[in-house]
Design a protein around this motif. Structure first.
Motif, PDB file in Angstrom:
ATOM      1  N   VAL A   1       6.192-114.579 -63.532  1.00  0.00           N
ATOM      2  CA  VAL A   1       5.457-113.453 -62.977  1.00  0.00           C
ATOM      3  C   VAL A   1       4.596-113.979 -61.842  1.00  0.00           C
ATOM      4  CG1 VAL A   1       3.570-113.679 -64.633  1.00  0.00           C
ATOM      5  CG2 VAL A   1       3.952-111.490 -63.511  1.00  0.00           C
ATOM      6  N   ALA A   2       4.516-113.221 -60.759  1.00  0.00           N
ATOM      7  CA  ALA A   2       3.788-113.670 -59.574  1.00  0.00           C
ATOM      8  C   ALA A   2       2.839-112.584 -59.094  1.00  0.00           C
ATOM      9  CB  ALA A   2       4.759-114.045 -58.452  1.00  0.00           C
ATOM     10  N   VAL A   3       1.699-113.034 -58.524  1.00  0.00           N
ATOM     11  CA  VAL A   3       0.729-112.142 -57.896  1.00  0.00           C
ATOM     12  C   VAL A   3       0.323-112.761 -56.562  1.00  0.00           C
ATOM     13  CG1 VAL A   3      -0.161-111.256 -60.091  1.00  0.00           C
ATOM     14  CG2 VAL A   3      -1.238-113.251 -59.027  1.00  0.00           C
ATOM     15  N   VAL A   4      -0.248-111.936 -55.688  1.00  0.00           N
ATOM     16  CA  VAL A   4      -0.690-112.412 -54.377  1.00  0.00           C
ATOM     17  C   VAL A   4      -2.135-111.981 -54.147  1.00  0.00           C
ATOM     18  CG1 VAL A   4      -0.332-112.316 -51.884  1.00  0.00           C
ATOM     19  CG2 VAL A   4       1.638-112.362 -53.425  1.00  0.00           C
ATOM     20  N   VAL A   5      -2.989-112.944 -53.745  1.00  0.00           N
ATOM     21  CA  VAL A   5      -4.367-112.670 -53.352  1.00  0.00           C
ATOM     22  C   VAL A   5      -4.424-112.756 -51.819  1.00  0.00           C
ATOM     23  CG1 VAL A   5      -6.779-113.366 -53.575  1.00  0.00           C
ATOM     24  CG2 VAL A   5      -5.211-113.670 -55.494  1.00  0.00           C
ATOM     25  N   PRO A   6      -4.882-111.703 -51.135  1.00  0.00           N
ATOM     26  CA  PRO A   6      -4.798-111.695 -49.671  1.00  0.00           C
ATOM     27  C   PRO A   6      -5.590-112.803 -48.986  1.00  0.00           C
ATOM     28  CG  PRO A   6      -5.190-109.491 -50.515  1.00  0.00           C
ATOM     29  CD  PRO A   6      -5.350-110.414 -51.666  1.00  0.00           C
ATOM     30  N   GLN A   7      -6.795-113.108 -49.472  1.00  0.00           N
ATOM     31  CA  GLN A   7      -7.620-114.119 -48.816  1.00  0.00           C
ATOM     32  C   GLN A   7      -8.443-114.889 -49.843  1.00  0.00           C
ATOM     33  OE1 GLN A   7     -10.271-112.875 -45.715  1.00  0.00           O
ATOM     34  NE2 GLN A   7      -8.679-112.775 -44.157  1.00  0.00           N
ATOM     35  N   ILE A   8      -8.580-116.189 -49.613  1.00  0.00           N
ATOM     36  CA  ILE A   8      -9.527-117.017 -50.359  1.00  0.00           C
ATOM     37  C   ILE A   8     -10.511-117.559 -49.335  1.00  0.00           C
ATOM     38  CG2 ILE A   8      -9.845-118.933 -51.954  1.00  0.00           C
ATOM     39  CD1 ILE A   8      -7.952-116.841 -53.040  1.00  0.00           C
ATOM     40  N   LEU A   9     -11.749-117.057 -49.365  1.00  0.00           N
ATOM     41  CA  LEU A   9     -12.770-117.594 -48.463  1.00  0.00           C
ATOM     42  C   LEU A   9     -13.222-118.960 -48.966  1.00  0.00           C
ATOM     43  CD1 LEU A   9     -12.695-114.502 -47.856  1.00  0.00           C
ATOM     44  CD2 LEU A   9     -15.136-114.672 -47.354  1.00  0.00           C
ATOM     45  N   CYS A  10     -13.660-119.016 -50.217  1.00  0.00           N
ATOM     46  CA  CYS A  10     -14.040-120.273 -50.849  1.00  0.00           C
ATOM     47  C   CYS A  10     -13.451-120.366 -52.251  1.00  0.00           C
ATOM     48  CB  CYS A  10     -15.560-120.415 -50.900  1.00  0.00           C
ATOM     49  SG  CYS A  10     -16.122-121.962 -51.648  1.00  0.00           S
ATOM     50  N   TRP A  11     -13.645-119.301 -53.069  1.00  0.00           N
ATOM     51  CA  TRP A  11     -13.229-119.390 -54.479  1.00  0.00           C
ATOM     52  C   TRP A  11     -12.960-118.002 -55.036  1.00  0.00           C
ATOM     53  CZ3 TRP A  11     -17.290-118.993 -58.730  1.00  0.00           C
ATOM     54  CH2 TRP A  11     -16.722-119.104 -59.991  1.00  0.00           C
ATOM     55  N   LYS A  12     -11.759-117.808 -55.519  1.00  0.00           N
ATOM     56  CA  LYS A  12     -11.411-116.635 -56.310  1.00  0.00           C
ATOM     57  C   LYS A  12     -10.634-117.109 -57.530  1.00  0.00           C
ATOM     58  CE  LYS A  12     -11.383-112.918 -52.834  1.00  0.00           C
ATOM     59  NZ  LYS A  12     -11.691-113.611 -51.580  1.00  0.00           N
ATOM     60  N   THR A  13     -10.670-116.288 -58.584  1.00  0.00           N
ATOM     61  CA  THR A  13     -10.042-116.646 -59.849  1.00  0.00           C
ATOM     62  C   THR A  13      -8.997-115.605 -60.211  1.00  0.00           C
ATOM     63  OG1 THR A  13     -12.047-117.750 -60.628  1.00  0.00           O
ATOM     64  CG2 THR A  13     -10.455-117.079 -62.299  1.00  0.00           C
ATOM     65  N   VAL A  14      -7.788-116.061 -60.490  1.00  0.00           N
ATOM     66  CA  VAL A  14      -6.704-115.176 -60.914  1.00  0.00           C
ATOM     67  C   VAL A  14      -6.596-115.218 -62.430  1.00  0.00           C
ATOM     68  CG1 VAL A  14      -4.193-114.874 -60.915  1.00  0.00           C
ATOM     69  CG2 VAL A  14      -5.409-115.297 -58.762  1.00  0.00           C
ATOM     70  N   VAL A  15      -6.534-114.048 -63.042  1.00  0.00           N
ATOM     71  CA  VAL A  15      -6.298-113.927 -64.484  1.00  0.00           C
ATOM     72  C   VAL A  15      -5.021-113.117 -64.672  1.00  0.00           C
ATOM     73  CG1 VAL A  15      -7.162-113.078 -66.690  1.00  0.00           C
ATOM     74  CG2 VAL A  15      -8.764-114.008 -65.003  1.00  0.00           C
ATOM     75  N   ILE A  16      -4.033-113.706 -65.352  1.00  0.00           N
ATOM     76  CA  ILE A  16      -2.791-113.009 -65.675  1.00  0.00           C
ATOM     77  C   ILE A  16      -2.721-112.892 -67.194  1.00  0.00           C
ATOM     78  CG2 ILE A  16      -0.282-113.013 -65.523  1.00  0.00           C
ATOM     79  CD1 ILE A  16      -0.515-114.627 -62.973  1.00  0.00           C
ATOM     80  N   ARG A  17      -2.537-111.660 -67.654  1.00  0.00           N
ATOM     81  CA  ARG A  17      -2.598-111.369 -69.100  1.00  0.00           C
ATOM     82  C   ARG A  17      -1.202-111.161 -69.666  1.00  0.00           C
ATOM     83  NH1 ARG A  17      -7.396-107.782 -70.922  1.00  0.00           N
ATOM     84  NH2 ARG A  17      -8.283-109.886 -70.749  1.00  0.00           N
ATOM     85  N   PHE A  18      -0.969-111.800 -70.823  1.00  0.00           N
ATOM     86  CA  PHE A  18       0.281-111.639 -71.558  1.00  0.00           C
ATOM     87  C   PHE A  18      -0.039-111.166 -72.975  1.00  0.00           C
ATOM     88  CE2 PHE A  18       0.810-115.063 -68.476  1.00  0.00           C
ATOM     89  CZ  PHE A  18       1.962-114.676 -67.797  1.00  0.00           C
ATOM     90  N   GLU A  19       0.844-110.342 -73.511  1.00  0.00           N
ATOM     91  CA  GLU A  19       0.648-109.850 -74.886  1.00  0.00           C
ATOM     92  C   GLU A  19       1.986-109.800 -75.591  1.00  0.00           C
ATOM     93  OE1 GLU A  19      -2.277-106.784 -75.645  1.00  0.00           O
ATOM     94  OE2 GLU A  19      -2.706-106.686 -73.511  1.00  0.00           O
TER      95      GLU A  19
END
Length: 824
Positions: free
Chosen positions: A806-824
């Motif tokens: 599974v893939a996601v895209v974050v448009p911009q990282i200025l300094c720090w962003k956190t991706v959370v991907i949830r599975f159940e």
């Protein structure tokens, strides 16, 4: 507002933002900065400038200028209340990316309506005059708004060149005021949970303050919902609203104990005539252990008044009003847990003093007050802030001297000298006694003691109170430490005596826990070359380091059981002073971490030093992640010190050390937060999304490349900080994406340059066996993109499912962003 997510609530806020941001101008004014409509400090020069709107501009000095009201520009008299934007037209060259900044405040009387800041990060790559916009709402026709521009005084303070190439240059052309529209009929002034932290069984309330801005009575509806972690908001309730002209009202929404731990957002929407006209949000957290959610950060905007509220509690002479104001300031900084350092007259041997005032034992140079400490703890508790008592390993002060004379067998002795460890100064003891003989006790009874009979709660009386404490406070600062006496912790009666002091102190002051400094009840030193401490009979207290560690574990267990018999929720923490201590003594570390213990990494304050192996950013990133994983894997909470204890030398150092500590599961001491920058309020972010930073159940994925791939327009750092959080059938994969520092080493760039934002960061994760992806989010304190303001938020991401990944895209990282991907 901090980012409301989920269904109808998100739609409400998006609609309001669009309505309030519309540029339906009804009037506009341009006030030339060099003209008669502006007031300016004498150091500001008018210069000819063909590119400026009037052919002239103001040249703003970098040195010898005050921080406030350097240039004032008032909204013209023809204006009427409404929604506005003020635009400072500035030409800025050679500005450091996140160092020096030029700020404009719009104020109505003494009330700040809005502000904006020009600094290198937002202006780089641009030339000529740029509009720096300040949105604001003006409500009171009797007080026209004024824009005041200010900046930091000395370029030398920012480490910038004093002249020649690279020296910043700033010119102000004009201020443009644009009226965007009429006032809404009413607005939300504040959404306010009564605590910033709740215990899991604690009830609470959300207060929503609403102001009528119209010339007629207003009726409407206020709705409130609570959003927990990444779940959809759940409606808390709704109440009807009726406001007379100009009236402000507060509506309170009680709620039963939330139970579920970590972050919540209280979200309010104001509806009038069936349509939303305003919204607001505030965050809080829930946990029985205050260290699980410990955070807090003052805004480090230069030129602002001192916001270190703890400094007012560190000494004597704070008025009741000042104590309440300090507690409120701490709350506004999202402080959830506060330590009172070195407050007691004798540390571990005198934590429940009988005297109303005393000189602290550790340092011997500061007057403290029982009444003020009790009031400070109570005031912080009213805001939901836990209070931690500092306790030193050594016994100090006059009571330790008395116990030493009565029970010399309770103390440790040096194998080298035979003396009491560490030292004892009879001359300093006599100076302390002379201080108390000379103390103005009649003056104290008349002016320095608000508990005295006949005390009148008046401004004049409090002024006399503050004046009285000036002289004895200054005299106390000339005193020193009577002595450091190390107790013999091989004796259980000594351990029990200290434990009973801890419990009695909690009775007296209301402490929620302690941090035991350097020693952890060790019967002998564990660091450096081992040399056993002797007992009174000249025998080793413990023959080997292993014996010391074993007895220390016994003592910690004894301390916990004895104190928690009286205070079941009391938390225990400590610190280690050398980098490898947490691993060299695994039994001691495991006991300290047990039950959510607090381990302060004091050694980290020196990692910026040139001789440290960690003054390289990649090594610092690695050691923060390694230490954080080690401590939290034992069930504890990790607290790494900031560089030099107060933070990195330049703003870029403070920013990155904070990011690496948080991404490494550390509760950051002195976190970087500056409202001038787009990198956001990390304390607020930590309160709202603390589960995905601090939860000890997060386990690091040590070979993440086998399950995770990250691709972007430029390299990102992420491999050290991939975590997996399991909660029943749910499994969250957490990937911290960090745009790395430009410099290889710490404290090498006084201009605080930042890398260009990284675009289109794609994160791909293998779907765990037996699971399916159910959602993904990007968590951010920083701005979503360079043209947006910083905002604590969780932005849902679209999931792309392909071949078991599974893939996601974050448009911009200025300094720090956190991706959370949830599975159940």
């Amino acid at each position: 507002m901090n980012g409301i997510q989920g269904g109808r609530w998100c739609a409400v806020l998006v609609g309001l933002a669009a309505a309030h941001g519309a540029r339906a101008e009804t009037a506009a004014w341009l006030v030339e900065a060099e003209g008669p409509g502006a007031m300016r400090h004498a150091a500001v020069r008018i210069v000819d400038d063909a590119t400026a709107s009037g052919g002239q501009a103001l040249d703003l000095p970098l040195d010898d200028a005050p921080d406030w009201n350097v240039v004032n520009v008032a909204l013209p008299a023809a204006a009427t209340p409404g929604r506005y934007v003020a635009a400072m037209r500035l030409n800025v060259t050679d500005a450091p990316d996140i160092g020096r900044a030029w700020r404009g405040d719009v104020r109505q009387g003494g009330t700040l309506l809005g502000y904006a800041v020009a600094y290198g990060y937002t202006l780089r790559g641009k030339s000529g005059y740029q509009d720096v916009e300040i949105p604001f709402v003006w409500t009171d026709a009797a007080q026209p708004p004024v824009l005041s521009m200010r900046w930091t005084q000395k370029s030398a303070q920012a480490g910038l060149p004093q002249n020649g190439e690279g020296r910043p240059n700033v010119r102000l052309d004009a201020v443009a005021f644009r009226r965007l529209g009429d006032l809404p009929p009413a607005r939300i002034l504040r959404v306010w949970p009564d605590h910033v932290r709740y215990r899991q069984d604690e009830n609470g309330s959300i207060a929503v303050s609403v102001q009528n801005l119209s010339t007629a009575a207003v009726t409407g509806l206020v709705r409130v919902a609570l959003a927990h972690d990444l779940d959809e908001p759940q409606a808390l309730g709704q109440q009807a609203l009726a406001l007379a002209t100009g009236q402000t009202a507060e509506i309170v929404f009680p709620f039963a104990n939330p139970g579920r731990t970590y972050g919540y957002a209280a979200q309010a929407v104001l509806e009038i005539d069936g349509r939303p006209v305003d919204a607001g949000e505030e965050t809080f957290t829930v946990h029985d252990n205050p260290w699980a959610v410990a955070t807090g950060a003052p805004d480090q905007e230069p030129g602002d008044r001192e916001l270190n509220w703890q400094g007012r509690f560190y000494g004597i002479g704070a008025t009741d009003a000042e104590i309440e104001d300090c507690a409120l300031t701490a709350r506004r900084q999202y402080t959830t847990c506060a330590e009172f350092f070195s407050w007691s007259p004798g540390e571990c041997f005198d934590l429940a003093p009988k005297e109303p005032i005393w000189v602290r034992g550790n340092g011997g140079d500061l007057l403290r007050s029982k009444r003020e400490l009790q009031r400070a703890v109570a005031a912080l508790h009213r805001q939901g802030i836990a209070c931690i008592s500092y306790v030193a390993q050594q016994a100090m002060g006059e009571r330790a001297v008395a116990v030493l004379r009565e029970k010399p067998e309770w103390f440790s002795y040096s194998a080298a000298s035979g003396d009491v460890i560490d030292f004892y100064n009879v001359d300093v003891l006599e100076k302390h006694r002379a201080f108390w003989r000379a103390f103005d006790w009649p003056g104290y009874a008349a002016q320095g003691d608000p508990t005295a009979p006949g005390w009148v709660d008046s401004p004049e009386r409090w002024q006399a109170f503050a004046t009285f404490w000036t002289a004895p406070s200054e005299a106390a600062r000339q005193l020193g430490i009577i002595g450091y006496f190390v107790p013999n912790y091989a004796r259980l009666d000594v351990v029990d005596f200290c434990a009973d002091q801890v419990a009695a102190s909690a009775d007296m002051f209301g402490w929620d826990g302690l941090r035991w400094d350097c020693g952890h009840l060790n019967p002998g030193t564990l660091w450096g070359t081992f040399a056993p401490s002797l007992d009174f009979a000249g025998q080793p207290q413990a023959a080997t380091p292993a014996d010391v560690e074993s007895l220390t574990v016994r003592n910690l267990q004894r301390l916990k059981s004895r104190v928690r018999a009286r205070h079941p929720a009391y938390v225990i923490g400590s610190n280690f002073g050398q980098r490898d201590d947490a691993r060299r003594f695994p039994l001691q570390t495991a006991e300290l971490a047990r039950d959510g213990g607090w381990l302060m990494d004091e050694a980290a304050c020196g990692y910026n030093a040139a001789h440290s192996p960690y003054h390289f950013w990649d090594a610092y990133y690695a050691v923060m992640a390694d230490q954080g994983e080690h401590i939290t894997s034992l069930g504890g909470h990790y607290h790494p010190f900031a560089f030099t204890r107060t933070g990195g030398k330049y703003p870029v150092d403070g920013l990155y050390e904070t990011v690496f500590r948080l991404a490494g599961k550390g509760h950051p001491q002195i976190p970087f937060y500056n409202s001038r920058t787009p990198f956001g309020n990390v304390a607020q972010f930590s309160v709202r999304f603390g589960r995905f930073l601090f939860d000890p159940a997060i386990r690091r994925v040590d070979a993440p490349e086998s399950a995770v791939q990250v691709n972007a327009s430029a390299p990102l750092w992420w491999t050290r900080t991939v975590g997996r959080l399991r909660d029943g059938p749910r499994e969250d994969w957490i990937v911290h994406l960090i745009n790395p520092p430009l410099q290889r080493e710490v404290e090498r760039d006084p201009t605080s340059r930042m890398a260009e934002p990284v675009r289109d960061a794609s994160v791909t994760v293998a779907v765990p066996p037996g699971k399916r992806p159910t959602g993904a989010w990007a968590l951010a304190a920083e701005a979503w993109t360079t043209d947006a303001p910083p905002r604590t938020q969780a932005v849902p991401l679209e999931l792309d499912r392909t071949d078991g990944r599974v893939a996601v895209v974050v448009p911009q990282i200025l300094c720090w962003k956190t991706v959370v991907i949830r599975f159940e």
